[in-house]
Design a protein around this motif. Structure first.
Motif, mmCIF file in Angstrom:
data_model
loop_
_atom_site.group_PDB
_atom_site.id
_atom_site.type_symbol
_atom_site.label_atom_id
_atom_site.label_comp_id
_atom_site.label_asym_id
_atom_site.label_seq_id
_atom_site.Cartn_x
_atom_site.Cartn_y
_atom_site.Cartn_z
ATOM 1 N N VAL A 40 86.873 44.207 79.962
ATOM 2 C CA VAL A 40 86.225 44.948 81.075
ATOM 3 C C VAL A 40 86.360 46.206 80.854
ATOM 4 O O VAL A 40 87.619 46.907 80.526
ATOM 5 N N GLN A 41 85.272 47.092 80.436
ATOM 6 C CA GLN A 41 85.222 48.504 80.039
ATOM 7 C C GLN A 41 85.033 49.479 81.171
ATOM 8 O O GLN A 41 84.207 49.612 82.027
ATOM 9 N N LYS A 42 85.832 50.743 81.242
ATOM 10 C CA LYS A 42 85.788 51.810 81.846
ATOM 11 C C LYS A 42 84.457 52.406 81.508
ATOM 12 O O LYS A 42 84.258 52.672 80.121
ATOM 13 N N CYS A 43 83.310 52.872 82.199
ATOM 14 C CA CYS A 43 82.242 53.489 81.805
ATOM 15 C C CYS A 43 81.745 54.780 82.819
ATOM 16 O O CYS A 43 82.240 54.878 83.773
ATOM 17 N N ILE A 44 81.288 55.793 82.325
ATOM 18 C CA ILE A 44 80.977 56.876 82.925
ATOM 19 C C ILE A 44 79.345 57.075 82.477
ATOM 20 O O ILE A 44 78.895 57.247 81.419
ATOM 21 N N ARG A 45 78.274 57.097 83.439
ATOM 22 C CA ARG A 45 76.967 57.473 83.127
ATOM 23 C C ARG A 45 76.604 58.588 84.064
ATOM 24 O O ARG A 45 76.171 58.302 85.127
ATOM 25 N N ALA A 46 76.889 59.656 83.405
ATOM 26 C CA ALA A 46 76.526 60.866 84.076
ATOM 27 C C ALA A 46 76.155 62.060 82.808
ATOM 28 O O ALA A 46 76.949 62.036 81.798
ATOM 29 N N GLY A 47 75.107 62.670 82.802
ATOM 30 C CA GLY A 47 74.835 63.817 82.197
ATOM 31 C C GLY A 47 74.188 63.408 80.699
ATOM 32 O O GLY A 47 74.331 64.490 79.758
ATOM 33 N N GLY A 48 74.013 62.161 80.309
ATOM 34 C CA GLY A 48 73.486 62.067 78.994
ATOM 35 C C GLY A 48 71.986 61.130 79.342
ATOM 36 O O GLY A 48 71.445 61.219 80.284
ATOM 37 N N LYS A 49 71.767 60.364 78.154
ATOM 38 C CA LYS A 49 70.509 59.467 78.321
ATOM 39 C C LYS A 49 70.745 58.371 79.458
ATOM 40 O O LYS A 49 69.859 58.150 80.080
ATOM 41 N N HIS A 50 72.068 58.024 79.553
ATOM 42 C CA HIS A 50 72.295 57.005 80.654
ATOM 43 C C HIS A 50 72.978 57.644 81.952
ATOM 44 O O HIS A 50 73.931 58.372 81.854
ATOM 45 N N THR A 79 81.365 73.381 79.092
ATOM 46 C CA THR A 79 80.375 72.702 78.073
ATOM 47 C C THR A 79 80.512 71.184 78.075
ATOM 48 O O THR A 79 81.830 70.721 78.746
ATOM 49 N N ASP A 80 79.684 70.447 77.467
ATOM 50 C CA ASP A 80 79.735 69.134 77.108
ATOM 51 C C ASP A 80 80.245 68.236 78.189
ATOM 52 O O ASP A 80 80.192 68.324 79.440
ATOM 53 N N ARG A 81 81.088 67.302 78.034
ATOM 54 C CA ARG A 81 81.744 66.467 78.907
ATOM 55 C C ARG A 81 82.628 67.200 79.919
ATOM 56 O O ARG A 81 82.682 66.625 81.141
ATOM 57 N N GLY A 82 83.223 68.289 79.419
ATOM 58 C CA GLY A 82 83.898 68.925 80.395
ATOM 59 C C GLY A 82 83.158 69.746 81.513
ATOM 60 O O GLY A 82 83.483 69.676 82.679
ATOM 61 N N TYR A 83 81.795 69.971 81.357
ATOM 62 C CA TYR A 83 81.069 70.493 82.343
ATOM 63 C C TYR A 83 80.562 69.468 83.446
ATOM 64 O O TYR A 83 80.425 69.609 84.485
ATOM 65 N N VAL A 84 80.244 68.334 82.643
ATOM 66 C CA VAL A 84 79.696 67.188 83.485
ATOM 67 C C VAL A 84 80.842 66.819 84.615
ATOM 68 O O VAL A 84 80.677 66.614 85.776
ATOM 69 N N ILE A 138 80.710 67.202 88.553
ATOM 70 C CA ILE A 138 80.865 66.073 89.743
ATOM 71 C C ILE A 138 81.814 66.408 90.595
ATOM 72 O O ILE A 138 81.787 66.102 91.725
ATOM 73 N N LEU A 139 83.023 67.010 90.201
ATOM 74 C CA LEU A 139 84.001 67.397 91.163
ATOM 75 C C LEU A 139 83.357 68.466 92.142
ATOM 76 O O LEU A 139 83.758 68.444 93.290
ATOM 77 N N ARG A 140 82.560 69.261 91.732
ATOM 78 C CA ARG A 140 81.976 70.372 92.550
ATOM 79 C C ARG A 140 81.091 69.794 93.486
ATOM 80 O O ARG A 140 81.129 69.995 94.707
ATOM 81 N N ARG A 141 80.506 68.513 93.075
ATOM 82 C CA ARG A 141 79.381 68.037 94.144
ATOM 83 C C ARG A 141 80.299 67.085 94.888
ATOM 84 O O ARG A 141 79.955 67.225 96.215
ATOM 85 N N ALA A 142 81.359 66.513 94.654
ATOM 86 C CA ALA A 142 82.122 65.813 95.621
ATOM 87 C C ALA A 142 82.591 67.175 96.741
ATOM 88 O O ALA A 142 82.748 66.715 97.919
ATOM 89 N N MET A 143 83.130 68.226 96.295
ATOM 90 C CA MET A 143 83.749 68.948 96.925
ATOM 91 C C MET A 143 82.516 69.503 98.268
ATOM 92 O O MET A 143 82.993 69.770 99.374
ATOM 93 N N ARG A 144 81.324 69.742 97.529
ATOM 94 C CA ARG A 144 80.281 70.123 98.576
ATOM 95 C C ARG A 144 80.220 68.954 99.552
ATOM 96 O O ARG A 144 79.925 69.420 100.816
ATOM 97 N N PRO A 158 76.584 74.464 90.406
ATOM 98 C CA PRO A 158 75.565 73.474 89.543
ATOM 99 C C PRO A 158 74.079 73.717 90.260
ATOM 100 O O PRO A 158 74.081 73.733 91.417
ATOM 101 N N LEU A 159 73.086 73.565 89.470
ATOM 102 C CA LEU A 159 71.720 73.368 90.034
ATOM 103 C C LEU A 159 71.747 72.716 91.278
ATOM 104 O O LEU A 159 71.089 73.098 92.230
#
Ligand code: SER
Length: 685
Positions: A62-72, A283-288, A292-298, A384-385
């Motif tokens: 069972v694998q932890k996954c994140i699908r945000a900010g890329g092709k998926h 940048t990169d994954r740090g920015y994603v 996400i954190l800011r979206r939660a705060m909003r 974020p936009l």
């Protein structure tokens, strides 16, 4: 069935079918083409491609996954239905050249209908339009006529390049409370037949072996087994939602449900990602993760909440998932601190940004905010936009996204020009004294440093603000600045008791250490700061560096004594090592090198760090780098009786700290020069 029951049934079933059960890999993939681990197959890409040996013919996890900010990318769907997540867990089983289509389909069907006892009438299957074989197997195994679809639906790959192939998907009927067929029939399992490797030009080459990669969203399985139509109503989420209700002081209702879903989903993504080592940045994954954190705060704000949110909810996440993922509890202090820093910085920016937005809104024509203003909010205030869009949506307004993209592209161009020039700029500060980095091997907690120079946007400034990307020189530092192939430290600069800058990497221009990163509070020349390195990353880099020395010795043992280092890059938990050798290594040689390195790690030999004269080091037989210049006094790193090298890098004190090493790849980079890549530490495990 509880969440834990569903997990267990899955793993037990595949164990009974001869699969090796392995723990989840990190969310940070060892793969430059991906921001995050987006699927269970990501850690196995090398095995599927045939460049790494399979450690077992059948594997399940069972694998932890994140699908945000890329092709998926599922970020924008979260909250609007009950099915999408940025963070999720994927159940999966693999065959590495063992069973193929028939075995995979038979086992999927058996687990769903015999073990989980789902009604076959509530299951539908699809196959790729060219895949006669799978279609026929479904008829035979399940008496099902598969729906045939094209590449868009039934062809799978993790990134634009790499292993891929046709797939067959299984859909479950969540019942007639849904009017729309697509909402009612939900994909619960995808069996991919990994047969091809796709190169950068889109060419498909058959893989050496025919493999199976299956994946199912555990959240959907839990909903299915608990008779829920919304994943967020299962035992995986209800307690997190209650915890959120307590923190924000508002109950979940039909009207505000999207905000609750966003918050609990984003709590999982942010919490798990930071626990695995992602640091919010620009940048990169740090920015994603920052986004996400800011979206939660909003969304917290939409519920009327002010102040800390995810940092207060993180303990609830540990309660819910800490048994299965002990890293959540182990990293609690660090994760909560990082989230708090982000929350504080965001609260300040939000206030300032809202002022700007309140000024601009009356000037908006035709309900569309200009791209330049949206970009200024992004660039200067960290909006974020999608946050700007969300605020405007409430006022029936939108953003000129093309204009935003244009402004962003211009900014990128400017910063590219800047980074090219920063070395020259630093060199132009001729009166800047060399950085005293004598504590870099044994960092001192209360070392006080003074800010000597701040570089921002190609200019030296007296002070800079929260949100600015800067490079900073200090009189003293604990940070190891990139040198000798070892990447520099990351960490924080602290003013008083608060973080003032996230240092993404410490670089070096001649004898000056340059701290590169982002400010989270104002910083001025003359300020006194403390230099706090990220000790986890330091340890990961140290073990990779000592492992590099063992690797060099092992290569000389297994291949021959003439092997010489031609270059290296030592990063946290990974090593790239170039060496002189006239042909490709055989699979046996690679294995022998890996085994020897692991034998030396297991022997837990002491690693001595000594300073001595160059002559003395020569007498000891210390290996030196071909063509490198050394001073009169040198550092010598000696690992037991297997390696002795001149080296200015950071190292562990016992080889056992390296934990494990795993050779990933070996290839030619030019005539007579080979490149080997190796993972170490938990990554290798
Ligand atoms: N890699 C495939 C997916 O993510 C199956 O595991 O859907």
């Amino acid at each position: 069935m509880t969440y834990n029951d569903v997990r267990k049934v899955f793993l037990d079933f595949f164990e009974s079918k001869g699969h090796k059960i392995v723990p989840s890999a990190s969310l940070i993939p060892n793969d430059p083409t991906l921001l995050f681990t987006v699927a269970g197959m990501v850690p196995w890409k090398g095995i599927l491609q045939g460049t790494e040996p399979a450690f077992a013919p059948r594997v399940a996890d069972v694998q932890k996954c994140i699908r945000a900010g890329g092709k998926h990318n599922d970020l924008d769907e979260v909250g609007f239905d009950g099915r999408h997540h940025t963070f999720f867990e994927m159940v999966g089983n693999w065959s590495f050249g063992d069973y193929f289509k028939e075995g995979a389909i038979e086992m999927s069907w058996e687990l769903l209908t015999k073990v989980l006892k789902l009604d076959p009438a509530r299951l539908r299957v699809t196959t790729h339009e060219t895949d006669e074989e799978s279609t026929e197997i479904w008829r035979k195994v399940a008496g099902k006529e598969a729906i045939r679809l094209g590449d868009k639906d039934n062809w799978w790959s993790a990134g634009d390049t790499g292993p891929c192939g046709p797939c067959t998907e299984i859909f479950y009927d969540f019942g007639d409370s849904f009017e729309n067929e697509d909402d009612r029939w939900v994909e619960i399992w995808n069996d991919v037949f990994m047969q091809y490797d796709r190169d950068a030009n889109g060419n498909l080459t058959p893989l050496p072996k025919q493999n199976v990669d299956t994946g199912g969203g555990l959240e959907r399985w839990v909903a299915m087994m608990q008779g829920k139509t919304d994943n967020y109503d299962t035992d995986l989420f209800v307690n997190l939602i209650h915890a959120t209700e307590d923190v924000v002081g508002v109950k979940k209702t039909d009207e505000n449900t999207a905000s609750f879903k966003v918050i609990v989903d984003h709590l999982r993504a942010v919490g798990f990602a930071i626990a695995d080592g992602v640091i919010p940045s620009n940048t990169d994954r740090g920015y994603v993760i920052r986004r996400i954190l800011r979206r939660a705060m909003r969304h917290g704000q939409i519920l009327g909440h002010r102040g800390a949110l995810l940092s207060r909810l993180y303990p609830a996440l540990i309660t819910e998932m800490g048994d299965v993922y002990p890293e959540l509890g182990r990293e609690e202090k660090r994760v909560v601190e990082i989230i708090q820093n982000e929350e504080n910085a965001f609260a300040d920016m939000l206030q300032n940004g809202m002022k700007l937005l309140d000024n601009e809104i009356p000037k908006v024509h035709n309900g569309v905010l200009s791209g330049d203003v949206a970009f200024k909010l992004f660039d200067t205030y960290g909006f974020p936009l999608d946050l700007t869009q969300m605020i405007l949506r409430d006022k029936n307004m939108s953003v000129d996204t093309d204009g935003f993209e244009r402004a962003m592209a211009e900014q990128k161009e400017r910063s590219r020009a800047n980074t090219k020039g920063t070395r020259v700029l630093w060199e132009s500060l001729s009166d800047l004294p060399a950085t005293d980095d004598s504590t870099k091997y044994a960092p001192v907690a209360d070392l006080e440093s003074r800010v000597l120079a701040i570089l921002r946007d190609g200019e030296f400034v007296q002070s800079a603000n929260a949100g600015d990307a800067v490079e900073v020189a200090l009189d003293k530092t604990n940070f190891y600045g990139t040198q000798g192939g070892q990447v520099g430290d990351s960490g924080d600069l602290i003013k008083g008791t608060d973080v003032v800058m996230n240092v993404v990497e410490a670089g070096r221009v001649d004898n000056i250490v340059i701290h590169k990163g982002n400010l989270v509070a104002p910083l001025s020349v003359g300020d006194v700061v403390k230099t706090a390195i990220n000790t986890n990353v330091r340890q990961q880099t140290a073990r990779a560096h000592t492992a590099t020395h063992l690797l060099q010795s092992a290569l000389r043992h297994v291949l021959n004594e003439d092997v010489e280092q031609r270059g290296s890059k030592v990063s946290p938990d990974s090593v790239r090592f170039d060496f002189s050798f006239g042909r490709a290594m055989t699979a046996e040689e690679k294995q022998a090198v890996e085994d020897l390195v692991n034998k030396w790690i297991a022997a837990d030999m002491p690693v001595a760090h000594e300073e001595m004269s160059l002559d003395m080091a020569r007498q000891r037989g210390a290996m030196a780098l071909f063509g490198e210049k050394y001073g009169d006094t040198v550092k010598v790193i000696t690992a037991g009786d297997v390696s002795c090298e001149l080296c200015g890098g950071t190292h562990v004190y016992h080889t056992g700290e390296i934990i494990r090493a795993h050779v990933n790849k070996e290839k030619s980079i030019s005539s007579g020069i080979r490149r080997i890549t190796m993972s170490v530490g938990t990554l290798a495990e």
